[in-house]
Design an enzyme around this catalytic site. Structure first.
Site, PDB file in Angstrom:
ATOM      1  N   ALA A   1       0.975  -1.087  -0.016  1.00 46.01           N
ATOM      2  CA  ALA A   1       0.074  -0.027  -0.160  1.00 46.01           C
ATOM      3  C   ALA A   1       0.759   1.148   0.051  1.00 46.01           C
ATOM      4  O   ALA A   1       1.986   1.211   0.254  1.00 46.01           O
ATOM      5  CB  ALA A   1      -0.850   0.114   1.127  1.00 46.01           C
ATOM      6  N   LYS A   2       0.388   2.410  -0.173  1.00 46.91           N
ATOM      7  CA  LYS A   2       1.075   3.698  -0.103  1.00 46.91           C
ATOM      8  C   LYS A   2       0.063   4.694   0.104  1.00 46.91           C
ATOM      9  O   LYS A   2      -1.165   4.696  -0.668  1.00 46.91           O
ATOM     10  CB  LYS A   2       1.926   3.954  -1.354  1.00 46.91           C
ATOM     11  CG  LYS A   2       2.944   5.122  -1.336  1.00 46.91           C
ATOM     12  CD  LYS A   2       3.695   5.043  -0.024  1.00 46.91           C
ATOM     13  CE  LYS A   2       4.820   3.990  -0.469  1.00 46.91           C
ATOM     14  NZ  LYS A   2       5.865   4.087   0.549  1.00 46.91           N
TER      15      LYS A   2
END
Length: 408
Positions: free
Chosen positions: A102-103
């Site tokens: 994720a980011k």
């Protein structure tokens, strides 16, 4: 598909050429699971309201809840967030962590914010993404221009929305609210530890090497300190303002103290560090530092990526043709994510292991992954990026096949 993400995913074509059984997984990873874009609003100290775009990309959750940093940057956009989520997916697979990638990001100039405004920004990010950030779904951590204090504010924001698992949904926190001491400098320390363990495979005597470090942030500073303590000669360091160079070696601690005081006396412009003759060039600043336009200027035997995507996809082939070996980001900047995993485990287990136990778990995880890359590199003609991607995709593919995702 966005341009940055298309280029990043395009690197998987060589992986599929090496192992055609991975073609279905390559298709699966071509797009993120979800990219959430929302608007944040903060009240500046002068009373006016400022709006900012914010994102959370949960790229892939094959291995478990997604995990990734949150950055504050004026240049942030959904394209960049997706590319970094993709890379985090591969990194977690390579490290055999129980996470998908994720980011997150907020499009804002963080340096323009007061401490009060910054706290409010991070707190609001937690509030706005409280439906996503949970220890069993998506876990945030620090990234570019964010700190443990920002993570503390994010936890507060999650609590405002009655998120009872707020501490487990954020890592990189201060120690007094569930963080761990191991997290400090873990990315840079991890990069040196892995490089040292793989030095024979790289054909380097790292303890007597001449090293240039681009970037004097948390990761670059920690790496430079480790290199100097091991006996290596750090001949150059740079930041966005310029480059310092001394043929006989820089006093790393003095450089960092002087930088903190704002009194550095640069001898070259910032880009000069790319072409300086050196054994090891460490890229610890920003993405796409080495591109097709300057890849021919490198004058190093080995290039180490600590910054995510420090070498653009278009520069890969140029460096391969020049026989310059690359230490890929998904392994060499993994010290931070392993430390974050150990912090997440504290919440999951309800107790904290000793610092010595955590250090052992941290180094064991990095060493195992380094050995995995070295073993896989034997079938990749020594190409470490290809080996890292190949190992990561095989791990993800085994899970996808077991889940029946490719059944006709």
């Amino acid at each position: 598909m966005s341009q940055l993400l298309e280029q990043a995913v395009g690197r998987l074509d060589r992986v599929v050429d090496a192992d055609p059984d991975l073609k279905d997984l390559r298709k699966l990873l071509s797009l993120p699971h979800e990219v959430i874009e929302r608007e944040l609003t903060i009240r500046r100290d002068d009373g006016h309201r400022q709006h900012a775009r914010a994102w959370r990309c949960r790229y892939n959750n094959l291995k478990g809840p997604t995990k990734g940093g949150v950055r504050f940057a004026a240049s942030a956009n959904s394209d960049e967030v997706s590319r970094l989520g993709f890379l985090m997916t591969l990194k977690c697979a390579l490290l055999d962590l129980p996470f998908g990638g994720a980011k997150g990001a907020v499009q804002i100039e963080a340096d323009d914010l007061t401490d009060k405004e910054r706290y409010q920004l991070a707190e609001t990010y937690g509030e706005v993404f409280a439906d996503v950030l949970r220890p069993d779904n998506d876990i945030a951590m620090p990234d570019t221009a964010t700190t443990c204090h920002d993570m503390e504010a994010m936890v507060a924001g999650l609590r405002h929305r009655a998120n009872g698992m707020a501490r487990g949904a954020v890592t990189g926190k201060p120690e007094d609210i569930g963080g761990i001491a191991l997290r400090k400098g873990a990315t840079g320390r991890g990069a040196w530890y892995i490089l040292d363990k793989l030095s024979d495979d790289a054909g380097l005597d790292v303890c007597s090497a001449r090293i240039s470090v681009q970037g004097m942030g948390k990761a670059g500073a920690a790496f430079a300190r480790c290199a100097r303590e091991a006996g290596a000669t750090v001949i150059a360091m740079s930041d966005s303002s310029g480059t310092l160079f001394d043929e006989d070696g820089l006093d790393v601690e003095q450089v960092l103290r002087t930088k903190a005081d704002g009194d550095l006396d640069y001898v070259e412009d910032a880009d000069a560090i790319i072409s300086l003759p050196t054994d090891i060039l460490c890229l610890a600043a920003v993405s796409d530092t080495v591109s097709e336009s300057n890849a021919t200027e490198l004058n190093a035997q080995f290039v180490l990526e600590i910054a995510n995507a420090a070498i653009s996809a278009s520069a890969d082939e140029i460096l391969r043709n020049r026989d310059i070996r690359v230490g890929p980001d998904i392994l060499f900047n993994s010290g931070g994510i392993v430390a974050s995993y150990l912090e997440w485990l504290v919440f999951q287990k309800g107790r904290t292991d000793s610092r010595q136990e955590q250090e052992m778990q941290w180094s064991d995880r990095l060493l195992t992954s380094a050995h995995s890359l070295a073993a896989t590199a034997e079938e990749c003609e020594g190409d470490w990026r290809l080996a890292a991607y190949l190992y990561a995709l095989r791990d993800l593919n085994a899970i996808a096949v077991a889940q029946g995702l490719f059944d006709s």
